[in-house]
Design an enzyme around this catalytic site. Structure first.
Site, PDB file in Angstrom:
ATOM      1  N   HIS A 314      -8.770  69.328   4.506  1.00  0.00           N
ATOM      2  CA  HIS A 314      -8.049  69.875   3.361  1.00  0.00           C
ATOM      3  C   HIS A 314      -7.314  68.715   2.688  1.00  0.00           C
ATOM      4  CE1 HIS A 314      -8.280  73.787   5.709  1.00  0.00           C
ATOM      5  NE2 HIS A 314      -8.881  74.053   4.562  1.00  0.00           N
ATOM      6  N   ASN A 467      -5.271  66.468   6.012  1.00  0.00           N
ATOM      7  CA  ASN A 467      -4.333  67.289   6.765  1.00  0.00           C
ATOM      8  C   ASN A 467      -4.676  67.404   8.247  1.00  0.00           C
ATOM      9  OD1 ASN A 467      -2.082  68.669   5.139  1.00  0.00           O
ATOM     10  ND2 ASN A 467      -3.820  68.781   3.748  1.00  0.00           N
ATOM     11  N   GLN A 468      -5.635  66.603   8.700  1.00  0.00           N
ATOM     12  CA  GLN A 468      -6.071  66.641  10.103  1.00  0.00           C
ATOM     13  C   GLN A 468      -6.649  67.998  10.480  1.00  0.00           C
ATOM     14  OE1 GLN A 468      -5.937  63.688  10.601  1.00  0.00           O
ATOM     15  NE2 GLN A 468      -4.103  62.885   9.647  1.00  0.00           N
ATOM     16  N   HIS A 469      -7.292  68.649   9.526  1.00  0.00           N
ATOM     17  CA  HIS A 469      -7.980  69.920   9.778  1.00  0.00           C
ATOM     18  C   HIS A 469      -9.480  69.628   9.799  1.00  0.00           C
ATOM     19  CE1 HIS A 469      -4.333  71.863   7.539  1.00  0.00           C
ATOM     20  NE2 HIS A 469      -4.006  71.401   8.728  1.00  0.00           N
ATOM     21  N   ILE A 470      -9.962  69.096  10.881  1.00  0.00           N
ATOM     22  CA  ILE A 470     -11.344  68.604  10.980  1.00  0.00           C
ATOM     23  C   ILE A 470     -12.282  69.803  11.094  1.00  0.00           C
ATOM     24  CG2 ILE A 470     -12.905  67.099  12.238  1.00  0.00           C
ATOM     25  CD1 ILE A 470     -10.293  65.816  13.451  1.00  0.00           C
TER      26      ILE A 470
END
Length: 532
Positions: A314, A467-470
């Site tokens: 994101h 956002n580190q939303h892999i």
């Protein structure tokens, strides 16, 4: 000579999804073994590490780094674990240890909207999911109950039952945003979070410490460590420091075993009846690619050629400004509320949807660093710090990203301390995102004006943070020719291999991906048990 151990179900990865799958199966009497590449640490140690760390803005510094299970680090310098192939950098940040990355998450536990699962049908872009929202909804509720989720019924996703808890108490800054934006039609909604607003499951309610990231000091937030503890209490076994480096198949293509190294590179073979790959959206495809054989030269589970493809996150841009009154951010959760009117609509055929997140993080450190860098000291420093830290706030978006095949994870030529190739990331942004980002900047300006904003500082145009939303890289789908797993996370190529986690999500939508990954994992357990 390798040792040999066995279980009915072998779960690779002990993050929140793997832990909850293991717990649900173990509670039903299934023999479950979890393998975790990294070490184990308790909350007290991590909290002490955070308090003693000289880098309070580095959310990774409190967590143990293991040469045998390295994870990406960027401060004080990039350790190079993720090889960047460009053209746009993707500095993903995740933790390889028991419990996984949700040790330092913001605990946002949003559901998708029903339309998020039908992007191709409704808007002619992205992909449709191979299941409906109604099929997923009971497992959303199960995930929320298990984790302990608090939230508002205004969040837009249909529900069959109320949240386990009401929203966390409103902070002063959150309240002032809500009151001042309402006359202009902006609805500020409490974020849906796996954070206690009251005593729940033996954990205390949020006390407003405001360091949810990197660690909740009192355990009000749910995380993967809780899931692993529960799994072990119900009979599951865990081996930490077990770095799985190869998945072995038999002549029929069924998974027969996995092989792991300990920190001294001693190899152990683990057999089982069913295997669950529950690492994240980077480490899971890495392992499938590492397990290539003569029968499967592209890697396991990869007859479609899509393992590692469709990497999503994101992307965010940001506005920092000062309000015309003292809001004193820094009390309560760091990310308490958001504005959601642009999460869905016909516009999604033209530009990305997004959610606007309102930060309530303390501004003292950021303002202090900025003033000292400008040479401000003494009484003037104290006066400016008090004024600005009370008024400075920030907005950012959580922007959906389309599943582009060129955004992908492959193996690099670089090897870690055990001789295992590290991931290489190919990543870029498209005009769909750029158009959404441009609209977000307009929205930020309107909001800042309503808050009496001055000293507006937008993030650099065209430069976005992740956002580190892999998400993506192992997409589910009904067609084995263009997907990796089916709607239950079962590999199209290996009938006793299930994949769990955010990697199997075909699209990213506009919300943090953890809750959806947990719901999908819980949904898969009935089929996993049947496969035994």
């Amino acid at each position: 000579m390798s040792d040999n151990i066995s279980a009915d179900v072998v779960v690779i990865g002990s993050g929140i999804v793997g832990g909850l799958i293991a717990q649900k199966l173990a509670k039903q009497g299934v023999s479950v073994l979890m393998l975790e590449a990294g070490p184990r640490a308790d909350r007290a140690t991590i909290v002490a590490n955070f308090r003693n760390s000289p880098r309070k803005d580095d959310f990774m510094s409190p967590y143990p780094f293991s040469p045998w299970a390295p994870h990406p680090l960027y401060k004080p310098s990039d350790n190079g674990y993720l090889v960047q192939a460009g053209p746009y950098p993707y500095p993903a940040e995740y933790i390889r240890m028991v419990g996984g990355t949700t040790w330092h998450w913001a605990a946002q536990a949003w559901r998708l909207l029903p339309n998020d699962l039908r992007m191709k049908t409704l808007y002619g872009i992205g992909r449709d999911w191979p299941l409906s929202y109604d099929e997923l909804e009971p497992f959303y509720l199960e995930a929320e109950t298990r984790m302990g989720v608090s939230g508002s019924l205004k969040n837009g996703s249909p529900r069959s039952a109320p949240f386990p808890m009401p929203p966390v108490a409103e902070s002063w800054a959150q309240r002032r945003f809500r009151e001042r934006l309402a006359p202009a039609g902006y609805e500020v909604i409490e974020n849906t979070v796996a954070r206690n607003s009251q005593v729940y499951d033996g954990r205390p309610p949020c006390m407003g410490n405001n360091n949810c990231m990197p660690i909740c000091p009192i355990g009000a937030q749910y995380h993967g460590g809780n899931a692993v503890d529960a799994a072990e209490a119900d009979g599951a076994k865990l081996i930490a420091n077990a770095v799985v480096y190869r998945i072995e198949h038999d002549e029929k293509g069924r998974i027969a075993a996995v092989h792991y190294y300990d920190p001294d590179k001693k190899s152990t073979r683990v057999t089982g009846k069913v295997f669950v790959l529950a690492a994240n959206g980077i480490e899971s495809p890495k392992l499938l690619l590492l397990s290539a054989s003569d029968k499967y030269p592209q890697g396991l589970g990869n007859s479609s050629g899509t393992v590692g493809q469709h990497l999503m996150d994101h992307p965010s841009n940001k506005l920092t400004f000062e309000t015309d009154e003292a809001n004193w951010p820094g009390r309560g959760p760091m990310s308490p509320a958001s504005i959601n009117h642009l999460r869905d609509g016909a516009f999604r055929s033209e530009h990305a949807a997004f959610r606007i997140d309102i930060s309530d993080a303390s501004q003292v450190l950021a303002v202090t660093q900025e003033l000292i860098a400008k040479g401000v000291y003494g009484v003037e420093l104290e006066q400016q710090l008090r004024h600005r830290a009370a008024r400075q706030v920030s907005l950012k978006n959580v922007m959906e990203q389309l599943p582009l095949p060129q955004n992908r994870v492959v193996l690099s030529s670089r090897k870690d301390a055990l001789g295992i190739p590290t991931p290489q990331i190919h990543y870029q942004m498209d005009d769909y995102i750029h158009r959404g980002m441009a609209l977000a900047r307009v929205e930020y300006g309107k909001i800042a004006k309503l808050m009496g904003g001055t000293n507006l500082r937008y993030s650099e145009e065209g430069k976005y943070s992740n956002n580190q939303h892999i998400t993506g890289t192992l997409s589910m789908g009904g067609n084995p020719a263009d997907s990796v797993v089916d709607s239950h996370g079962r590999s199209h190529d290996h009938d006793n291999l299930f994949i769990a986690g955010t990697g199997i999500m075909p699209t990213s939508a506009t919300v943090n991906s953890t809750l959806t990954a947990v719901a999908l994992g819980l949904r898969s357990t009935d089929l996993i048990k049947a496969a035994l």
